[in-house]
Write an enzyme that holds these catalytic residues in place. Sequence first.
Site, PDB file in Angstrom:
ATOM      1  N   TYR A   1      30.542  31.452  62.153  1.00 43.54           N
ATOM      2  CA  TYR A   1      31.232  30.473  60.667  1.00 43.54           C
ATOM      3  C   TYR A   1      30.499  31.379  58.925  1.00 43.54           C
ATOM      4  CZ  TYR A   1      34.281  27.481  58.092  1.00 43.54           C
ATOM      5  OH  TYR A   1      34.350  26.714  57.079  1.00 43.54           O
TER       6      TYR A   1
ATOM      7  N   ASP B   1      28.334  27.202  68.829  1.00 40.25           N
ATOM      8  CA  ASP B   1      29.813  26.313  68.611  1.00 40.25           C
ATOM      9  C   ASP B   1      30.913  27.105  68.940  1.00 40.25           C
ATOM     10  OD1 ASP B   1      32.024  26.545  66.032  1.00 40.25           O
ATOM     11  OD2 ASP B   1      30.605  26.481  64.983  1.00 40.25           O
TER      12      ASP B   1
ATOM     13  N   LYS C   1      39.732  21.310  63.366  1.00 38.64           N
ATOM     14  CA  LYS C   1      40.476  22.229  63.353  1.00 38.64           C
ATOM     15  C   LYS C   1      41.560  21.228  64.681  1.00 38.64           C
ATOM     16  CE  LYS C   1      38.944  24.180  60.573  1.00 38.64           C
ATOM     17  NZ  LYS C   1      37.294  24.937  61.025  1.00 38.64           N
TER      18      LYS C   1
HETATM   19  C1  LIG Z   1      35.581  25.530  60.012  1.00 44.73           C
HETATM   20  C2  LIG Z   1      34.369  25.640  60.849  1.00 44.73           C
HETATM   21  C3  LIG Z   1      33.499  25.175  60.920  1.00 44.73           C
HETATM   22  C4  LIG Z   1      32.658  23.963  59.785  1.00 44.73           C
HETATM   23  O1  LIG Z   1      33.857  22.829  59.803  1.00 44.73           O
HETATM   24  P1  LIG Z   1      34.494  21.858  59.074  1.00 44.73           P
HETATM   25  O2  LIG Z   1      34.609  20.750  58.952  1.00 44.73           O
HETATM   26  O3  LIG Z   1      35.333  22.453  58.214  1.00 44.73           O
HETATM   27  O4  LIG Z   1      32.854  21.663  57.935  1.00 44.73           O
HETATM   28  C5  LIG Z   1      32.329  25.633  61.382  1.00 44.73           C
HETATM   29  N1  LIG Z   1      32.726  26.455  62.969  1.00 44.73           N
HETATM   30  C6  LIG Z   1      34.615  26.631  62.679  1.00 44.73           C
HETATM   31  C7  LIG Z   1      34.184  27.889  63.696  1.00 44.73           C
HETATM   32  C8  LIG Z   1      35.239  26.635  62.487  1.00 44.73           C
HETATM   33  O5  LIG Z   1      35.832  26.767  62.179  1.00 44.73           O
END
Ligand SMILES: *Cc1c(COP(=O)(O)O)cnc(C)c1O
Length: 394
Positions: free
Chosen positions: A114, A185, A210
């Site tokens: 990200y 992540d 998400k």
């Molecule tokens: C959106 C996202 C983030 C960041 O998350 P937020 O809730 O927007 O701070 C980190 N890693 C991935 C893979 C993401 O899609």
Amino acid sequence: MTMGREYKGLSSISVHGGEERDKYAKSLINPIVQTATYVFDDLDEVDAYTAGERPHFEYGRYGNPTQKVAEAKLAALDGAEAALLFPTGMSAVTTALQAMLRSGQHLIIMEDCYRKTTQFCNMIAKFGIESTFVAPGNFEALEAAIQPNTRLIFTESPTNPHLHVVDLEKLVPFAAERRLKVVIDSTFATPINQRPLEFGVDLVIHSATKYLSGHNDVMAGCICGAAPLVAAIKDFQKVTGGIVDPHGAYLLIRGLKTLALRVERQNQSAQKIAAHLEGHERIRQVFYPGLSSHVDHQVARRQMRGYGGVVSFDMEGDLELTRRFVHALEIPYIAPSLGGVETLVSHPASVSYYDLSREQRLAIGINDELVRYSVGIEEADELIEDIELALKKI
Ligand SMILES: *Cc1c(COP(=O)(O)O)cnc(C)c1O
């Protein structure tokens, strides 16, 4: 007050996990405890609390009861000893890394991560923490990047927008032999499709904004892992102050109840849409780990239960045509983010990478013709019909 039985299925855990059966005022649904601080009957009770003899909530920055239930549910879903909530995914990423690393240490991060995570890794150079970027899956480059002060490998899987899947069966032993921690992540996979702790990963991070919350109405993030590591990160959070509001925690619990259902639907629809687009005369290439043509399909088959709700593809044409296609779609909204019930479409060259030159974008595979399609829970056939109509229009 029992936590009840140990739920086995992921949908049962989504609904009941982490919740006590007997809730405040016999409420069926876990209440939102909207308060900034907590009361002690007298100073003797304070003494018992500070001595660790009696659990008690103290002050909102150190946690709240609604958050605690959300964390227990997330821990159950990821098969973790402990989980910790944050107000955003980035708060989870930055707090975890700050807690796990110190000045003079080095981390290795996969190039596809990200963008804000990679920016943070560049930023912490000013605190004396250096980062090396390595292509996902390139173990020679990974080996070459290791320094005597390397402590941690940060990875993401599947990655955005090309959905590379990092082979955890290979990465985890590789890191363990070199005494490196692995942080992943796993936002794109969710605990429904991938449970990295079962592969021996040290810490799992999700942007709960998400799929986990799933309704595009709340921001949150979380970490899941062994209790001592999560506790050490919580000590950091208590000071840095990135705490989720009780109402946000409630919205996350509500969203999590349908997580398994939503993700299963999104897996099925994305697979159907990816298969429809593959070989289509107007589409040059489709990126979806559920397709046998995807470079990481075999790895994905071994380590994932489903392939997720994001399908990326390169259109046959140019920038202008791709923009017209995005505009011609009627069901998806044009918006950043993914994982909610609404289908969203993104044109990475315009949205997430607008600050790079065209050459810089092309170097990392972000073509002008790349479209990222994040499938919601609408009927797949209706989404396909909408795509076909848009293709005819342009
Ligand atoms: C959106 C996202 C983030 C960041 O998350 P937020 O809730 O927007 O701070 C980190 N890693 C991935 C893979 C993401 O899609």
